[in-house]
Design an enzyme around this catalytic site. Sequence first.
Site, mmCIF file in Angstrom:
data_model
loop_
_atom_site.group_PDB
_atom_site.id
_atom_site.type_symbol
_atom_site.label_atom_id
_atom_site.label_comp_id
_atom_site.label_asym_id
_atom_site.label_seq_id
_atom_site.Cartn_x
_atom_site.Cartn_y
_atom_site.Cartn_z
ATOM 1 N N ASP A 13 0.820 -1.231 0.000
ATOM 2 C CA ASP A 13 0.000 0.000 0.000
ATOM 3 C C ASP A 13 0.845 1.269 0.000
ATOM 4 O O ASP A 13 0.412 2.311 0.479
ATOM 5 C CB ASP A 13 -0.951 0.025 1.212
ATOM 6 C CG ASP A 13 -1.772 -1.241 1.337
ATOM 7 O OD1 ASP A 13 -2.416 -1.607 0.347
ATOM 8 O OD2 ASP A 13 -1.759 -1.859 2.420
ATOM 9 N N LYS A 16 2.412 2.403 -5.192
ATOM 10 C CA LYS A 16 3.164 2.000 -6.389
ATOM 11 C C LYS A 16 2.432 2.355 -7.678
ATOM 12 O O LYS A 16 3.036 2.774 -8.659
ATOM 13 C CB LYS A 16 3.443 0.497 -6.323
ATOM 14 C CG LYS A 16 4.354 0.095 -5.166
ATOM 15 C CD LYS A 16 4.547 -1.405 -5.107
ATOM 16 C CE LYS A 16 3.334 -2.148 -4.603
ATOM 17 N NZ LYS A 16 2.988 -1.868 -3.187
ATOM 18 N N GLY A 40 -3.909 -3.604 -5.129
ATOM 19 C CA GLY A 40 -4.877 -2.529 -5.333
ATOM 20 C C GLY A 40 -4.122 -1.259 -5.635
ATOM 21 O O GLY A 40 -3.855 -0.451 -4.750
ATOM 22 N N HIS A 41 -3.725 -1.091 -6.889
ATOM 23 C CA HIS A 41 -2.896 0.050 -7.268
ATOM 24 C C HIS A 41 -3.798 1.192 -7.731
ATOM 25 O O HIS A 41 -4.488 1.091 -8.745
ATOM 26 C CB HIS A 41 -1.905 -0.361 -8.353
ATOM 27 C CG HIS A 41 -0.900 -1.354 -7.848
ATOM 28 N ND1 HIS A 41 0.062 -1.927 -8.649
ATOM 29 C CD2 HIS A 41 -0.693 -1.873 -6.610
ATOM 30 C CE1 HIS A 41 0.811 -2.755 -7.925
ATOM 31 N NE2 HIS A 41 0.355 -2.730 -6.689
ATOM 32 N N GLN A 221 2.164 -5.749 -3.500
ATOM 33 C CA GLN A 221 2.390 -5.903 -2.064
ATOM 34 C C GLN A 221 3.691 -5.174 -1.657
ATOM 35 O O GLN A 221 4.001 -4.146 -2.218
ATOM 36 C CB GLN A 221 2.404 -7.378 -1.649
ATOM 37 C CG GLN A 221 1.047 -8.065 -1.780
ATOM 38 C CD GLN A 221 0.726 -8.494 -3.189
ATOM 39 O OE1 GLN A 221 1.489 -9.184 -3.851
ATOM 40 N NE2 GLN A 221 -0.421 -8.088 -3.693
#
Length: 419
Positions: A13, A16, A40-41, A221
């Site tokens: 988180d 990225k 979850g980008h 991650q």
Amino acid sequence: MKVDVLLGLQWGDEGKGKVVDVMTPKYDVITRFQGGPNAGHTLEFDDQKFVLHNIPSGIFREGTINVIGNGVVLDPISFKKEIDGLSAKGFDLTKNLYISKKAHLILPTHRILDAASEASKGDTKIGSTLKGIGPTYMDKTGRNGLRVGDILHDFDKKYAALKEKHMRLLEMYNFEFNIEEFEAGLMEGIENIKKFKLIESEHEINRYITEGKSILAEGAQGTLLDIDFGSYPFVTSSNTVCAGACTGMGIAPNKIGEVFGIFKAYCTRVGSGPFPTELFDEVGENLRKNGNEFGSTTGRPRRCGWLDLVALKYSVMINGVTKLIMMKGDVLSDQETIKVATAYKIGDEIIEEFPYELPDNLEPVYTELPGWKCDLTGVRSENEFPEELNLYIDFLERELGIPITIVSVGPDREQTIVR
């Protein structure tokens, strides 16, 4: 040409997706090399917000090739939902999104096994996202898995055989489920994958290198969730570190160029596991509120704490980081004093190296620095940084021995300052 790698240095988180999106104009190819839809980008531009789970973050830049590499695990159902959502907003991804034939498939029974296993752990659960990722990697290493290339040859037969095996495994758990509910949309998802260019990604990527194309590998991650080097067993199921880019794409170690390491100006963690600098007071709550610290994939509130330099130095070492990127400097703007953990105290011993385990009696040893009591979200150049922020950056660069080349002061593309 060499492949540059961009990865997270904390518990994920770190931001990225935004940085990949900002950096993409410099690159011809963006590739994901590990993880699955637990990523979850988040990207924000033109007053729109997008959260990508399976798809590389360069997808919105016209002319950029995006590759889902062999080290990724792909859920046909969630992938179709993601594609459909972007298609509804006018994005045709079939033109520039390629998928490795060697990427493994997450099946409905993988998701059930994930949920059943986590439920059986009770208070010792690891905080799985329940996306079926762990069981898929288990099948991969157990040599039972199905890969993207299998959808082209007798997929129904192969799926039925693996499903039967999984159903026998599920008999060990006292777990209720409806297989039809989990399977809904599977075959539509398989047909959706066939719309994309399915490639021998190791050959394709090495061909790009030979042709002189610039390539950026995007990690998912964070380093402290790496299956080997993270806070085991509270980790993910893949190698999130720089070495994972080699196995997750099929490139040799000598093909790695710059290694960009991303970290927040503080720390967060989602799910279970040790977190030495976690804050349970009003400061931690303010970080969560000001940083909108809720999981983009799960929606879970993130645990928040001060920056941990012991862990960050470890991540820099493991990955061979050459350039650092600091995110969310704006979130600390209302702090009078900012703390940074520079060592750990375990019993009577002071240690500065990340240990084998993070025991409950571990206490962080803090260095205090002055905060910057001003809004950074409107800052657009390094010349506008308050002196306290410059002091913070200088301190971190001295401790880490690596330059901080980008500082982010907000979620939008424009709120990214290159130093």
